[in-house]
Enzyme design. Structure first.
Site, short mmCIF file in Angstrom:
data_model
loop_
_atom_site.label_atom_id
_atom_site.label_comp_id
_atom_site.label_asym_id
_atom_site.label_seq_id
_atom_site.Cartn_x
_atom_site.Cartn_y
_atom_site.Cartn_z
NE ARG A 51 -2.50 1.18 -1.74
CZ ARG A 51 -1.19 1.32 -1.92
NH1 ARG A 51 -0.47 2.07 -1.14
NH2 ARG A 51 -0.59 0.70 -2.91
NE ARG A 96 0.22 -0.94 -8.29
CZ ARG A 96 1.27 -0.24 -8.70
NH1 ARG A 96 1.85 -0.52 -9.85
NH2 ARG A 96 1.75 0.72 -7.96
P1 AMP Z 1 2.89 1.11 -3.44
O1 AMP Z 1 4.38 1.09 -3.45
O2 AMP Z 1 2.32 2.04 -2.41
O3 AMP Z 1 2.30 1.29 -4.81
O4 AMP Z 1 2.43 -0.35 -2.95
C1 AMP Z 1 2.78 -1.50 -3.68
C2 AMP Z 1 1.93 -2.67 -3.21
O5 AMP Z 1 2.19 -2.92 -1.82
C3 AMP Z 1 0.43 -2.45 -3.27
O6 AMP Z 1 -0.11 -2.73 -4.56
C4 AMP Z 1 -0.06 -3.44 -2.22
O7 AMP Z 1 0.01 -4.77 -2.69
C5 AMP Z 1 1.01 -3.30 -1.14
N1 AMP Z 1 0.66 -2.23 -0.19
C6 AMP Z 1 1.33 -1.07 0.03
N2 AMP Z 1 0.74 -0.33 0.97
C7 AMP Z 1 -0.34 -1.05 1.38
C8 AMP Z 1 -1.37 -0.83 2.32
N3 AMP Z 1 -1.44 0.30 3.05
N4 AMP Z 1 -2.31 -1.80 2.46
C9 AMP Z 1 -2.28 -2.93 1.76
N5 AMP Z 1 -1.34 -3.20 0.84
C10 AMP Z 1 -0.38 -2.27 0.64
#
Ligand code: AMP
Length: 226
Positions: A88, A171
């Site tokens: 990320r 986000r």
């Molecule tokens: P996602 O399902 O990929 O949209 O991720 C949902 C949430 O999980 C994000 O908004 C972050 O809070 C956390 N998250 C997921 N992947 C990461 C990552 N690689 N680094 C940091 N936080 C993460």
């Protein structure tokens, strides 16, 4: 084949990664899914990650990197994998290279799913997720047959806390702050390909498969499909 799907929240990384994993027989690694499972289980990691996730902030790199190391040790990753939601930021991208180097592996291809803000907000604010099998649905684009019930496993569908409108904005802000360094990093080593992800799931999927096939044809000596 070791693939990274980049793109803003709502670009369809999860949906595409699931289908690609099935089509190409690759492991699907979603850091968001692993974190949500930990939150649901109430593990130590889940407790540490929960507040960051609910606010739409990134979970600290050390926690996520360690979690990825553990996931990469699982045997299904030997056949190749798709990373969805990781890295990320630049720090994670560099950490990933180090982690893979220590495992004698490297990333083959990075695909950026480019998406417009209007499409992102429409997708995220209508998204519903199955509590049991994590399948994604959408209130209007892809409704389940029975209201609130997963077509695949009969589990209950819910709206993610971070898919509420206020959190979506944060986000996207976090994404924009981190993305240019990340893209530059992958552009430098020529692994980055960009496609427009505003179109239907099938259209985008076929574009990704074409990129993977072109890459495999251009590098026949390496083990691209497994
Ligand atoms: P996602 O399902 O990929 O949209 O991720 C949902 C949430 O999980 C994000 O908004 C972050 O809070 C956390 N998250 C997921 N992947 C990461 C990552 N690689 N680094 C940091 N936080 C993460």
């Amino acid at each position: 084949m070791r693939l990274i799907l980049l793109g803003p929240p709502g670009a369809g990384k999860g949906t595409q990664a699931k289908q690609l994993a099935r089509n190409l027989d690759l492991a699907h690694i979603s850091t968001g899914d692993i974190l949500r499972e930990n939150v649901a289980r109430g593990s130590d990691l889940g407790k540490q990650a929960k507040d960051f996730m609910n606010k739409g902030e990134l979970v600290p790199d050390e926690l996520v990197n360690q979690m990825l190391i553990e996931r990469l040790k699982e045997p299904d990753t030997k056949k190749g994998f798709i990373l969805d939601g990781y890295p990320r930021n630049l720090n994670q991208a560099k950490a990933l290279d180090e982690i893979l180097k220590s495992m004698m592996m490297q990333i083959d291809l990075v695909i950026d799913l480019d998406s417009s803000e209007a499409v992102i907000i429409q997708r995220l604010s209508g998204r519903l997720v199955c509590r049991r099998c994590l399948a994604n649905f959408h209130k209007t684009n892809m409704p389940s047959k029975k209201d609130g019930i997963c077509d695949n496993c009969g589990g209950q569908l819910y709206q993610r806390q971070d898919d509420k409108r206020e959190t979506i904005k944060n986000r996207l802000l976090v994404y924009r702050q981190e993305v240019s360094d990340l893209m530059n990093y992958y552009r430098q080593n020529a692994k980055l390909k960009r496609i427009c992800a505003d179109e239907d799931v099938e259209v985008v999927l076929n574009k990704i498969i074409d990129l993977v096939k072109n890459y495999s044809d251009a590098s026949p000596d390496s083990k691209r499909w497994g």
